[in-house]
Design a protein around this motif. Structure first.
Motif, PDB file in Angstrom:
ATOM      1  N   SER A  26       0.843  -1.216  -0.109  1.00 45.86           N
ATOM      2  CA  SER A  26      -0.355  -0.489   0.262  1.00 45.86           C
ATOM      3  C   SER A  26       1.048   1.140   0.049  1.00 45.86           C
ATOM      4  CB  SER A  26      -0.587  -0.055   1.476  1.00 45.86           C
ATOM      5  OG  SER A  26      -1.595   1.326   0.873  1.00 45.86           O
ATOM      6  N   THR A 129     -13.472  -9.859   6.022  1.00 43.37           N
ATOM      7  CA  THR A 129     -14.546 -10.321   5.899  1.00 43.37           C
ATOM      8  C   THR A 129     -14.866 -11.336   6.774  1.00 43.37           C
ATOM      9  OG1 THR A 129     -13.082 -11.834   3.840  1.00 43.37           O
ATOM     10  CG2 THR A 129     -13.935  -9.516   3.171  1.00 43.37           C
ATOM     11  N   TYR A 296     -12.735  -5.518   4.975  1.00 43.82           N
ATOM     12  CA  TYR A 296     -11.857  -5.280   3.592  1.00 43.82           C
ATOM     13  C   TYR A 296     -11.253  -6.687   3.570  1.00 43.82           C
ATOM     14  CZ  TYR A 296     -10.716  -0.537   5.659  1.00 43.82           C
ATOM     15  OH  TYR A 296     -11.332   0.950   6.242  1.00 43.82           O
ATOM     16  N   GLU A 297     -11.253  -6.423   2.329  1.00 42.57           N
ATOM     17  CA  GLU A 297     -10.300  -7.685   1.199  1.00 42.57           C
ATOM     18  C   GLU A 297      -8.891  -8.021   1.016  1.00 42.57           C
ATOM     19  OE1 GLU A 297     -14.533  -9.406  -2.029  1.00 42.57           O
ATOM     20  OE2 GLU A 297     -13.171  -8.102  -2.510  1.00 42.57           O
ATOM     21  N   SER A 299      -6.977  -7.970   3.523  1.00 43.63           N
ATOM     22  CA  SER A 299      -5.705  -7.563   4.566  1.00 43.63           C
ATOM     23  C   SER A 299      -5.426  -7.895   4.869  1.00 43.63           C
ATOM     24  CB  SER A 299      -6.597  -6.633   5.252  1.00 43.63           C
ATOM     25  OG  SER A 299      -8.004  -7.583   5.647  1.00 43.63           O
ATOM     26  N   ILE A 303      -4.345  -3.321   8.790  1.00 43.71           N
ATOM     27  CA  ILE A 303      -5.704  -2.050   8.101  1.00 43.71           C
ATOM     28  C   ILE A 303      -5.702  -1.680   9.003  1.00 43.71           C
ATOM     29  CG2 ILE A 303      -6.084  -4.733   8.854  1.00 43.71           C
ATOM     30  CD1 ILE A 303      -6.748  -2.358   5.553  1.00 43.71           C
ATOM     31  N   ASP A 307      -6.824   2.610   8.693  1.00 44.63           N
ATOM     32  CA  ASP A 307      -8.419   2.572   8.619  1.00 44.63           C
ATOM     33  C   ASP A 307      -8.648   3.439   9.288  1.00 44.63           C
ATOM     34  OD1 ASP A 307     -11.032   1.810   8.585  1.00 44.63           O
ATOM     35  OD2 ASP A 307     -11.163   2.368  10.584  1.00 44.63           O
ATOM     36  N   VAL A 354     -17.551  -2.283   8.212  1.00 40.56           N
ATOM     37  CA  VAL A 354     -16.734  -1.886   6.804  1.00 40.56           C
ATOM     38  C   VAL A 354     -17.269  -2.234   5.971  1.00 40.56           C
ATOM     39  CG1 VAL A 354     -14.573  -2.292   6.370  1.00 40.56           C
ATOM     40  CG2 VAL A 354     -14.931  -2.363   8.751  1.00 40.56           C
ATOM     41  N   THR A 357     -15.084  -4.470   0.405  1.00 37.50           N
ATOM     42  CA  THR A 357     -13.824  -2.942   0.375  1.00 37.50           C
ATOM     43  C   THR A 357     -12.591  -3.487  -0.803  1.00 37.50           C
ATOM     44  OG1 THR A 357     -14.460  -1.339   2.033  1.00 37.50           O
ATOM     45  CG2 THR A 357     -12.411  -1.298   0.361  1.00 37.50           C
ATOM     46  N   ALA A 359      -9.520  -5.110  -1.760  1.00 37.92           N
ATOM     47  CA  ALA A 359      -7.707  -4.426  -1.922  1.00 37.92           C
ATOM     48  C   ALA A 359      -7.353  -3.834  -3.249  1.00 37.92           C
ATOM     49  CB  ALA A 359      -6.864  -5.930  -2.313  1.00 37.92           C
ATOM     50  N   TRP A 362      -8.435  -0.070  -0.849  1.00 31.05           N
ATOM     51  CA  TRP A 362      -7.631   0.345   0.642  1.00 31.05           C
ATOM     52  C   TRP A 362      -6.044   0.451   0.230  1.00 31.05           C
ATOM     53  CZ3 TRP A 362      -4.314  -2.997   1.896  1.00 31.05           C
ATOM     54  CH2 TRP A 362      -3.972  -4.088   1.788  1.00 31.05           C
TER      55      TRP A 362
END
Length: 367
Positions: A26, A129, A296-297, A299, A303, A307, A354, A357, A359, A362
């Protein structure tokens, strides 16, 4: 997309690699500096991160480039490192628990509020998730009004595999403080804050023997309870039962189940970010798998910091939630020692859901 958020990491043990793996995906995060009690380890890790500098802890706190300190030290040092970062005007994201005691945790949160910085904390596995999909089903009324839940984690003890397990049996360790935050944080996400607890805790052995690594055969003193059971009363009326243990071999019980008037949920391991969520609805035959619909997929650990950056504050893994979970754990142990039901002195707003979302989304977040 703004500039990457500059992070300094204190504590470069085993868990740090998982954070570094996520941050490498990221542009939200730039590792500006790293520090560890072992200078050789500090230099080794810094050499593998473009642009990162190997610093001492004091140098990191004095460095104006570092915006947030990622505190991955042992539990006994969590509060001390957090205070140092806050005093230097930096936000903090830390491993669990927030501190060893509620008093220490409150002091950290009060200092952060006075300094105008933010505190967030693990576990952020609950933002994946697995837990978030279960949360969405609860919110959508798939099981009707929630009435009960159970959470179970057991193990024969970390000395069987960990090369230096002493801190697991010192204050801030034990099955409740080590693994309890995953389960208790999940229950707060699913059912809301806890208002009262009744606990029962025991210590099966006074010593443990290290089984692997350079210290194999050495004995370590057990300073904490190694089997903790508890009854939690949630503000919304649901009642949860929790078991955490270093005294059992294994269990066939699901990690978490949530029961409502019209159905039950089987919730995946809260120490992981994903996993299968299953629903058994009233009138249906057996369990059915539910596709991921929130969280969050793809993750990993860290994370929660991303966030927080996205929120401009502490985010869904905020220090207030970590303090409440710490209060629940401390209250369970005190309830066992005093042999009575105790009200929990803190509360917290249930974090917002959440949305599902990907990847690719995010990883675009930057601050």
């Amino acid at each position: 997309m703004g500039s990457p958020h500059a992070v300094g990491i204190v504590g470069l043990g085993v868990i740090s690699t998982q954070y570094l793996d996520l941050f490498a995906q990221s542009p939200a995060i730039r590792i500006a500096a790293v520090a560890d009690l072992r200078p050789d380890r500090t230099a080794e890790v810094a050499a593998g991160i473009p642009g990162a500098r190997a610093l001492t802890v004091d140098e990191m706190m004095a460095d104006p480039e570092v915006q947030t300190v990622l505190n991955l030290t042992v539990p006994a040092a969590h509060a001390e490192v957090a205070h140092a970062a806050i005093a230097a005007g930096k936000s903090v994201h830390g491993e669990k628990p927030l501190a060893l005691t509620v008093a220490e945790g409150r002091a950290v949160m009060d200092a952060a509020a006075a300094a105008g910085v933010h505190v967030s904390a693990a576990p952020d596995t609950v933002l994946g998730t697995g837990i978030q999909t279960a949360r969405r089903l609860v919110d959508d009324g798939a099981i009707g009004r929630p009435v009960a839940a159970s959470a179970t984690w057991v193990s024969p003890g970390h000395e069987l595999w960990h090369p230096a397990p002493g801190f697991y049996y010192a204050p801030g360790g034990g099955p409740l403080f080590d693994m309890g935050p995953y389960y208790l944080t999940s229950l707060v996400h699913l059912l809301g804050p806890v208002v009262a607890v009744t606990g029962a805790a025991r210590r099966a052995r006074a010593e443990r023997t290290i089984a692997t690594g350079p210290h194999a055969g050495e004995r370590i003193e057990v300073e904490v309870d190694t089997h903790v059971s508890g009854l939690l009363e949630h503000a919304g009326g649901a009642v949860s039962t929790v078991v955490t243990s270093f005294d059992a071999v294994r269990t066939a019980a699901p990690p978490i189940e949530v029961h409502g008037e019209r159905g039950s949920l089987s919730v995946p391991d809260p120490n992981m970010f994903d996993g299968e969520v299953r629903l058994a609805a009233l009138g249906e035959d057996g369990w059915r798998s539910v596709p991921a619909s929130a969280g969050y997929e793809g993750s990993g650990r860290g994370i929660g910091l991303i966030d927080a950056i996205a929120s401009g504050g502490a985010g869904r893994a905020g220090g207030a939630l970590a303090l409440h979970v710490l209060d629940v754990m401390e209250s369970l142990l005190r309830s066992s020692a005093e042999g009575r039901r105790l009200e929990v002195g803190t509360t917290v707003e249930r974090p917002t859901l959440v949305p599902l979302t990907a990847a690719v989304d995010w990883t675009r977040i930057a601050g």
